[in-house]
Design a protein around this motif. Structure first.
Motif, PDB file in Angstrom:
ATOM      1  N   THR A  68       0.801  -1.223   0.000  1.00 29.13           N
ATOM      2  CA  THR A  68       0.000   0.000   0.000  1.00 29.13           C
ATOM      3  C   THR A  68       0.838   1.279   0.000  1.00 29.13           C
ATOM      4  OG1 THR A  68      -0.164   0.087   2.424  1.00 29.13           O
ATOM      5  CG2 THR A  68      -1.844  -1.184   1.260  1.00 29.13           C
ATOM      6  N   MET A  69       2.069   1.200   0.475  1.00 29.19           N
ATOM      7  CA  MET A  69       2.860   2.420   0.626  1.00 29.19           C
ATOM      8  C   MET A  69       4.313   2.180   0.248  1.00 29.19           C
ATOM      9  SD  MET A  69       0.909   4.795   2.639  1.00 29.19           S
ATOM     10  CE  MET A  69       1.781   5.399   4.072  1.00 29.19           C
ATOM     11  N   ARG A  70       4.896   3.157  -0.465  1.00 26.57           N
ATOM     12  CA  ARG A  70       6.348   3.146  -0.658  1.00 26.57           C
ATOM     13  C   ARG A  70       6.992   3.681   0.626  1.00 26.57           C
ATOM     14  NH1 ARG A  70       6.074   7.155  -5.477  1.00 26.57           N
ATOM     15  NH2 ARG A  70       4.574   7.862  -3.933  1.00 26.57           N
ATOM     16  N   ASP A  71       8.292   3.464   0.754  1.00 25.70           N
ATOM     17  CA  ASP A  71       8.979   3.927   1.966  1.00 25.70           C
ATOM     18  C   ASP A  71       8.828   5.442   2.144  1.00 25.70           C
ATOM     19  OD1 ASP A  71       9.847   1.308   2.412  1.00 25.70           O
ATOM     20  OD2 ASP A  71      11.630   1.597   1.164  1.00 25.70           O
ATOM     21  N   GLU A  72       8.912   6.182   1.042  1.00 26.94           N
ATOM     22  CA  GLU A  72       8.763   7.642   1.103  1.00 26.94           C
ATOM     23  C   GLU A  72       7.387   8.021   1.653  1.00 26.94           C
ATOM     24  OE1 GLU A  72       9.781   5.830  -1.395  1.00 26.94           O
ATOM     25  OE2 GLU A  72      11.145   6.901  -2.742  1.00 26.94           O
ATOM     26  N   ALA A 243      -3.388   8.764  -4.016  1.00 25.25           N
ATOM     27  CA  ALA A 243      -2.700   9.915  -3.422  1.00 25.25           C
ATOM     28  C   ALA A 243      -3.319  10.279  -2.073  1.00 25.25           C
ATOM     29  CB  ALA A 243      -2.745  11.110  -4.364  1.00 25.25           C
ATOM     30  N   ALA A 244      -4.638  10.213  -1.995  1.00 25.92           N
ATOM     31  CA  ALA A 244      -5.299  10.551  -0.726  1.00 25.92           C
ATOM     32  C   ALA A 244      -4.850   9.583   0.370  1.00 25.92           C
ATOM     33  CB  ALA A 244      -6.814  10.499  -0.877  1.00 25.92           C
ATOM     34  N   HIS A 245      -4.641   8.332   0.004  1.00 24.92           N
ATOM     35  CA  HIS A 245      -4.204   7.352   0.999  1.00 24.92           C
ATOM     36  C   HIS A 245      -2.724   7.536   1.369  1.00 24.92           C
ATOM     37  CE1 HIS A 245      -4.337   3.758   3.394  1.00 24.92           C
ATOM     38  NE2 HIS A 245      -3.225   3.341   2.816  1.00 24.92           N
ATOM     39  N   GLN A 246      -1.897   7.770   0.363  1.00 22.24           N
ATOM     40  CA  GLN A 246      -0.451   7.768   0.614  1.00 22.24           C
ATOM     41  C   GLN A 246       0.083   9.131   1.049  1.00 22.24           C
ATOM     42  OE1 GLN A 246       0.900   6.278  -3.189  1.00 22.24           O
ATOM     43  NE2 GLN A 246       0.754   4.135  -2.498  1.00 22.24           N
ATOM     44  N   ARG A 247      -0.544  10.190   0.586  1.00 20.05           N
ATOM     45  CA  ARG A 247      -0.038  11.543   0.846  1.00 20.05           C
ATOM     46  C   ARG A 247      -1.145  12.477   1.327  1.00 20.05           C
ATOM     47  NH1 ARG A 247       5.583  12.563  -0.637  1.00 20.05           N
ATOM     48  NH2 ARG A 247       6.326  10.450  -1.010  1.00 20.05           N
ATOM     49  N   PRO A 248      -1.660  12.256   2.520  1.00 21.40           N
ATOM     50  CA  PRO A 248      -2.735  13.131   3.004  1.00 21.40           C
ATOM     51  C   PRO A 248      -2.255  14.584   3.128  1.00 21.40           C
ATOM     52  CG  PRO A 248      -1.904  11.743   4.782  1.00 21.40           C
ATOM     53  CD  PRO A 248      -1.256  11.259   3.518  1.00 21.40           C
ATOM     54  N   SER A 249      -3.190  15.512   3.017  1.00 15.60           N
ATOM     55  CA  SER A 249      -2.874  16.951   3.115  1.00 15.60           C
ATOM     56  C   SER A 249      -3.579  17.552   4.316  1.00 15.60           C
ATOM     57  CB  SER A 249      -3.353  17.686   1.865  1.00 15.60           C
ATOM     58  OG  SER A 249      -2.692  17.200   0.743  1.00 15.60           O
ATOM     59  N   PRO A 250      -2.943  17.520   5.478  1.00 15.00           N
ATOM     60  CA  PRO A 250      -3.587  18.061   6.675  1.00 15.00           C
ATOM     61  C   PRO A 250      -3.973  19.534   6.518  1.00 15.00           C
ATOM     62  CG  PRO A 250      -1.435  17.084   7.204  1.00 15.00           C
ATOM     63  CD  PRO A 250      -1.620  16.941   5.747  1.00 15.00           C
ATOM     64  N   SER A 251      -5.067  19.911   7.195  1.00 17.53           N
ATOM     65  CA  SER A 251      -5.685  21.228   7.012  1.00 17.53           C
ATOM     66  C   SER A 251      -5.137  22.279   7.971  1.00 17.53           C
ATOM     67  CB  SER A 251      -7.192  21.099   7.218  1.00 17.53           C
ATOM     68  OG  SER A 251      -7.769  20.157   6.354  1.00 17.53           O
TER      69      SER A 251
END
Ligand code: ADP
Ligand code: TPP
Ligand code: MG
Length: 387
Positions: A68-72, A243-251
């Motif tokens: 589900t996720m790369r190390d980055e 992208a939403a799963h791997q790189r969330p954008s906190p508000s």
């Protein structure tokens, strides 16, 4: 590479002393402890300030897997989840301590990539990485980030501040991360069913009148009949969900604006809208009523739900890991907040209201045929590590 060389390999020359000093860092990585002066941090807070602190841990095969996720992504999300907690207090994130337990299978390059992602998030949100801890792990990677932040003294936005008669809002789309996880597990093969196991309702929920599971009629049919807004490139929806799963954008910016405009409560959506709404309802002692037709149904989510014959509402209410803010604000302030968010190009969805007790969360569903409305109790469930 020994432990100290590893730490330098991951963290060395990432953030200049000058950059860190602007965040009040007097002493960073390299001694027994870091030293900071929050009064000297350029955090945009005028006058007296308080510190807010948060910690969040991610465990391999609980919060992420190689499928589900790369190390980055792991590094990025470990910090982002904390940034979201600080945002949910209305605060500005500042300093991170990073603790890692590293299995042998993660050589220096994998860990360095993890830190690439972590520092990418740190740069984006202005967070100085000032220390941490390193151990080996027999089997799985564990990463725990502790984050400090600042907020105007006495102004931190709590869960308990909501009052009856206010508006309920979200600062972004929900359900995408859970759908992205479902998609990634399904693509990995065999994992699709396992991935959705958590999303299935317990038998009792249906009889109790709780929101219907994916197979039940209603919402899915309703949205299937709706027009898609324009043509979408193949893969575009997939990319948005992943992208939403791997790189969330906190508000963070949204949290600052909401504090400034006097919002009464905030909670970040880590365990799902239902669960976070229940937390506000319980802490504030009121009823929280969401309107089904106002829940922001994202196009990519709708498309994936229709393709997979799964009800996206399940992901929206019970999925989690969205890392947007759910909150409440007096109705007479809604208009100015709506305008400010529009001016800044930030999403703001008004999704319901608060009413006097008894404590609970409900969903108003309108019948497509008759227009009749009925209130459905929203189950108090979400992601639960011990459930
Ligand atoms: N995984 C890590 N990420 C960032 N900084 C770390 C990490 N592990 C250790 N550090 C930092 O490196 C320095 C040395 O750490 P360590 O050797 O664990 O110190 P000590 O033996 O005093 O606990 C400290 O400043 C610590 O905060
Ligand atoms: C491989 C994998 N399986 C399942 C999940 C789903 N998942 C794991 S933790 C979690 C909820 C958020 O984590 P938690 O530690 O409860 O965050 P907190 O509330 O402490 O911020 C979800 C939805 C996932 N992200 N990855
Ligand atoms: Mg937590």
């Amino acid at each position: 590479m020994d432990e100290f060389a590893s730490i330098t390999h991951w963290t060395g020359r990432r953030q200049s002393a000058e950059w860190q000093r602007a965040r009040g860092v007097l002493l960073g990585i390299g001694d027994d402890a870091a030293a900071v002066d929050i009064t000297g941090a350029s955090d945009g807070i005028l006058g007296a300030k308080h510190m807010v602190l948060a910690v969040d841990t991610m465990v391999e095969n609980v919060h992420f897997s190689s499928e589900t996720m790369r190390d980055e992504d792991v590094g990025y999300k470990a910090l982002a989840a904390n940034v979201s907690d600080i945002a949910a207090m209305g605060g500005v994130p500042l300093h991170a301590l990073v603790s890692v337990a590293v299995p042998k299978s993660y050589g220096p390059e994998r860990m360095r990539r993890l830190y690439d992602g972590l520092y990418e998030c740190a740069e984006r949100y202005g967070v100085a990485v000032i220390g941490g801890d390193t151990t080996s792990s027999p089997d799985r990677l564990v990463i725990s980030v502790t984050l400090t932040g600042t907020v105007e003294a006495g102004r931190e936005v709590r869960r308990s501040g909501a009052k009856p008669g206010e508006g309920v809002f979200l600062t972004g789309a929900v359900g995408l991360s859970a759908a992205g996880l479902h998609l990634l597990l399904a693509e990995a093969g065999g994992g699709g069913a396992a991935g959705s196991a958590k999303q299935r309702l317990q038998a009792g929920d249906v009889e109790a009148g709780h929101v219907m599971p994916h197979a039940e009629a209603g919402y899915l049919e309703l949205i299937q009949g709706q027009e898609q807004d324009g043509e979408r490139e193949t893969g575009q929806s997939r990319a948005a969900l992943v992208a939403a799963h791997q790189r969330p954008s906190p508000s963070v910016r949204a949290g600052r604006l909401l504090l400034e405009h006097g919002c009464s409560s905030l909670n970040d959506v880590s365990d799902g809208v239902a669960s976070e709404a229940w937390e506000i309802a319980e802490a504030s002692g009121l009823r929280l009523v969401l309107r089904e037709s106002s829940l922001p149904l994202n196009d990519a989510l709708k498309e994936y739900g229709v393709d997979a014959s799964l009800n996206p509402q399940e992901w929206m209410l019970y999925g989690g890991e969205d890392y947007v803010l759910l909150g409440t604000i007096a109705k007479d302030k809604l208009e100015e907040v709506r305008d400010v968010f529009r001016e800044e190009g930030l999403p703001f969805f008004e999704i319901g209201e608060t009413l006097e007790g008894p404590v609970g969360v409900e969903l108003v569903r309108e019948s497509a045929q008759s227009g009749d409305e009925r209130n459905i109790p929203v189950a108090k469930r979400g992601y639960n590590h011990f459930g």
